[in-house]
Write a protein that holds these residues in place. Structure first.
Motif, short mmCIF file in Angstrom:
data_model
loop_
_atom_site.label_atom_id
_atom_site.label_comp_id
_atom_site.label_asym_id
_atom_site.label_seq_id
_atom_site.Cartn_x
_atom_site.Cartn_y
_atom_site.Cartn_z
N MET A 153 0.61 -1.51 -0.15
CA MET A 153 -0.19 0.00 0.15
C MET A 153 1.21 1.45 0.25
SD MET A 153 -2.60 0.94 2.78
CE MET A 153 -4.53 1.63 2.12
N THR A 154 0.51 2.14 -1.14
CA THR A 154 1.48 3.49 -1.05
C THR A 154 0.13 4.34 0.00
OG1 THR A 154 1.39 3.33 -3.59
CG2 THR A 154 1.53 5.40 -2.57
N ALA A 155 1.50 5.02 0.65
CA ALA A 155 0.97 5.90 1.65
C ALA A 155 0.92 7.47 0.56
CB ALA A 155 2.05 6.19 2.59
N ASN A 156 -0.49 8.09 0.70
CA ASN A 156 -0.02 9.08 -0.23
C ASN A 156 -1.08 9.81 0.93
OD1 ASN A 156 -2.76 8.90 -0.61
ND2 ASN A 156 -1.92 8.08 -3.01
N ALA A 157 -0.98 11.85 0.19
CA ALA A 157 -1.88 12.99 1.19
C ALA A 157 -3.67 11.98 1.47
CB ALA A 157 -1.78 13.61 0.71
N GLU A 158 -4.21 11.74 0.35
CA GLU A 158 -5.19 11.77 0.35
C GLU A 158 -6.02 10.52 1.04
OE1 GLU A 158 -6.25 10.98 -4.05
OE2 GLU A 158 -8.43 9.66 -3.72
N ARG A 159 -4.95 9.00 0.92
CA ARG A 159 -5.23 8.29 1.55
C ARG A 159 -5.18 8.55 3.80
NH1 ARG A 159 -2.02 3.51 -2.16
NH2 ARG A 159 -4.13 3.43 -3.30
N ALA A 160 -4.14 9.71 3.68
CA ALA A 160 -3.93 9.69 4.76
C ALA A 160 -5.21 10.78 5.43
CB ALA A 160 -2.74 10.78 5.20
N GLU A 161 -5.88 11.45 4.51
CA GLU A 161 -7.35 11.87 5.57
C GLU A 161 -8.20 10.34 5.88
OE1 GLU A 161 -9.23 14.12 1.85
OE2 GLU A 161 -7.46 15.43 1.48
N GLN A 162 -8.18 9.18 5.02
CA GLN A 162 -9.59 8.59 6.29
C GLN A 162 -8.28 7.78 6.84
OE1 GLN A 162 -11.55 6.85 2.37
NE2 GLN A 162 -10.17 7.63 1.52
N ILE A 163 -7.62 7.02 6.87
CA ILE A 163 -6.95 5.68 7.60
C ILE A 163 -4.91 6.72 8.30
CG2 ILE A 163 -7.46 4.04 6.98
CD1 ILE A 163 -5.04 3.49 5.66
N ASP A 164 -4.43 6.32 8.98
CA ASP A 164 -3.34 6.61 9.56
C ASP A 164 -2.01 5.53 8.89
OD1 ASP A 164 -3.80 8.86 11.26
OD2 ASP A 164 -4.07 7.66 13.16
N PHE A 165 -1.02 6.23 8.43
CA PHE A 165 0.10 5.77 7.92
C PHE A 165 1.36 5.44 8.99
CE2 PHE A 165 -1.59 6.91 3.87
CZ PHE A 165 -1.58 5.43 3.27
N SER A 166 2.48 4.51 8.71
CA SER A 166 3.39 4.17 10.17
C SER A 166 4.49 4.92 8.72
CB SER A 166 3.91 2.36 9.85
OG SER A 166 4.23 1.91 7.96
N ASP A 167 5.53 4.26 8.76
CA ASP A 167 6.97 4.87 8.73
C ASP A 167 7.00 3.76 7.32
OD1 ASP A 167 7.50 6.43 11.05
OD2 ASP A 167 9.55 5.13 11.27
N THR A 168 7.97 4.44 6.24
CA THR A 168 7.94 3.61 5.29
C THR A 168 8.69 2.74 5.58
OG1 THR A 168 8.32 6.64 3.98
CG2 THR A 168 8.98 4.10 2.44
N TYR A 169 8.09 1.44 4.42
CA TYR A 169 9.28 0.18 4.71
C TYR A 169 9.92 0.00 3.48
CZ TYR A 169 5.04 -3.04 3.92
OH TYR A 169 3.89 -3.56 2.86
N TYR A 170 9.28 0.01 2.46
CA TYR A 170 9.88 0.03 1.20
C TYR A 170 9.03 0.69 0.10
CZ TYR A 170 10.39 -2.48 -2.81
OH TYR A 170 10.88 -3.60 -3.55
N VAL A 171 10.60 1.36 -1.19
CA VAL A 171 9.80 2.07 -1.85
C VAL A 171 9.63 1.43 -3.00
CG1 VAL A 171 10.85 3.90 -3.26
CG2 VAL A 171 10.81 3.78 -1.12
N ALA A 172 8.48 1.59 -3.80
CA ALA A 172 8.37 0.87 -5.19
C ALA A 172 8.32 1.48 -6.20
CB ALA A 172 7.63 -0.26 -5.02
N GLY A 173 7.99 1.26 -7.82
CA GLY A 173 7.43 2.89 -8.31
C GLY A 173 6.79 1.73 -9.54
N GLN A 174 6.00 2.93 -10.38
CA GLN A 174 4.69 2.00 -10.87
C GLN A 174 5.72 1.86 -12.20
OE1 GLN A 174 1.50 3.91 -11.28
NE2 GLN A 174 0.81 2.68 -13.10
N SER A 175 5.72 0.23 -13.32
CA SER A 175 6.06 0.12 -14.20
C SER A 175 4.88 -0.84 -15.21
CB SER A 175 6.98 -0.78 -14.07
OG SER A 175 8.23 -0.65 -15.54
N LEU A 176 5.47 -1.30 -16.26
CA LEU A 176 4.51 -2.00 -16.52
C LEU A 176 4.98 -3.45 -17.19
CD1 LEU A 176 4.48 0.84 -20.04
CD2 LEU A 176 2.46 0.16 -18.99
N LEU A 177 4.05 -4.56 -17.66
CA LEU A 177 4.29 -5.02 -18.21
C LEU A 177 3.75 -6.25 -19.30
CD1 LEU A 177 5.02 -8.52 -15.90
CD2 LEU A 177 3.31 -9.22 -16.16
N VAL A 178 4.28 -7.22 -19.80
CA VAL A 178 4.22 -7.07 -21.53
C VAL A 178 4.38 -8.53 -21.75
CG1 VAL A 178 3.80 -4.61 -21.88
CG2 VAL A 178 6.56 -6.03 -22.19
#
Ligand code: GLU
Length: 320
Positions: A153-178
């Motif tokens: 689950m990506t932490a972001n400001a929009e989601r943080a309006e509804q729930i709390d987030f912990s510290d970061t435990y991993y950093v991914a990035g969006q990509s493509l599978l073909v």
């Protein structure tokens, strides 16, 4: 005459019972995979503490349980229940995957959740897993189905309006599978193509922004999206690279990840708003496993093909 008949019947009954007892004993002790998977084929019916035990995950066993949290707190309710309830993925290789051979969930997210159970109870097995697909993660926290969500689950400001987030435990990035040999090789190539992703994900939002001329098809799970690619209903799947690498490694001859990262996705643990003590223990656990080198061990265990990177920054807002 009647008495002798009774005696014979009793003896026969005793023989039958002892034969049954023996065969049950044998089944239990051999624990054949066929018998165990047939016994609980439904993932949602998985028994408590169903993640792989320490022997198969490498998690340290045991430890002291933490002191009791204040009465009325979310953490105290978990302590009184005697187990943590964590929402994880069941179909994402490397992070949260229900292994059909063992009927246990395993992966990076699962192991992080077990470390939190260990911190609270002194026992990484004091945990129950529930499947939390992307669109269910926030509702499961707000309605109390789970205590924490560790589900790519990506932490972001929009989601943080509804729930709390912990510290970061991993950093991914969006990509493509073909499919190998596809003419889609990067984000520009998806123009006019069908791109599959998952409801309730940042991947859906990002692809609409970054490639407005692509047709976006939405599925409930990543396994379904990959199925659409394999059957030709989609030209590409888009989501976090580390999720896509997991599917690639299961289908090395057919599928490949292309196009590099076109977003940053800092993963954090979702917690119901206002659960101060729980958020604190989650963050303490994350800081301890980052400082002790355990984070690197978990990384190596589940993502062995990559070099272990530097530990992610504490605050997800710093990931740009
Ligand atoms: N990390 C992204 C998200 O939280 C995409 C992966 C997912 O759907 O789990 O939306």
């Amino acid at each position: 005459m009647y008495r002798r008949f009774l005696l014979v019947m009793t003896l026969m009954l005793a023989l039958i019972l002892s034969a049954c007892g023996q065969s049950t004993g044998q089944t239990d002790s051999t624990g054949s995979p066929a018998a165990s998977s047939a016994a609980s084929p439904d993932a949602s019916m998985m028994p408590e503490g169903s993640a792989s035990p320490a022997a198969s995950t490498g998690a340290a066993t045991g430890g002291e349980p933490m002191a009791q949290a204040p009465e009325g707190s979310a953490l105290r309710a978990i302590q009184d229940r005697g187990k943590l309830i964590a929402g994880v993925k069941y179909d994402v290789p490397l992070f949260g995957f229900l292994n059909p051979t063992t009927n246990k969930v395993e992966g990076f997210d699962v192991e992080i959740a077990r470390e939190i159970a260990k911190k609270i109870f002194g026992n990484p097995d004091a945990i129950e897993f529930k499947e939390a697909i992307s669109k269910n993660r926030i509702p499961y926290l707000t309605d109390g189905t789970v205590d924490i969500v560790v589900s790519t689950m990506t932490a972001n400001a929009e989601r943080a309006e509804q729930i709390d987030f912990s510290d970061t435990y991993y950093v991914a990035g969006q990509s493509l599978l073909v499919k190998k040999g596809s003419d889609v090789q990067n984000i520009d190539g998806v123009k006019g193509k069908v791109v599959a992703t998952v409801k309730g994900s940042t991947s859906e939002k990002n692809i609409r922004e970054k490639a407005p001329e692509a047709t976006v098809e939405l599925y409930d799970t990543y396994a379904d999206a990959v199925q659409a690619l394999q059957s030709g209903r989609a030209d590409a799947v888009t989501t976090d690279d580390i999720i896509l690498y997991g599917f690639q490694s299961q289908n090395k001859d057919q599928l490949e990840v292309v196009g590099g990262q076109f977003t940053k996705e800092p993963y954090a643990i979702g917690i119901k708003k206002g659960s101060t003590e729980l958020t604190e223990v989650v963050n303490t656990t994350l800081r301890e496993i980052k400082d002790s080198g355990r984070w690197g061990e978990i990384y190596k265990q589940f993502i062995p093909e990559q070099e272990v990177p530097a530990v992610p920054p504490q605050d997800w807002r710093e990931v740009k």
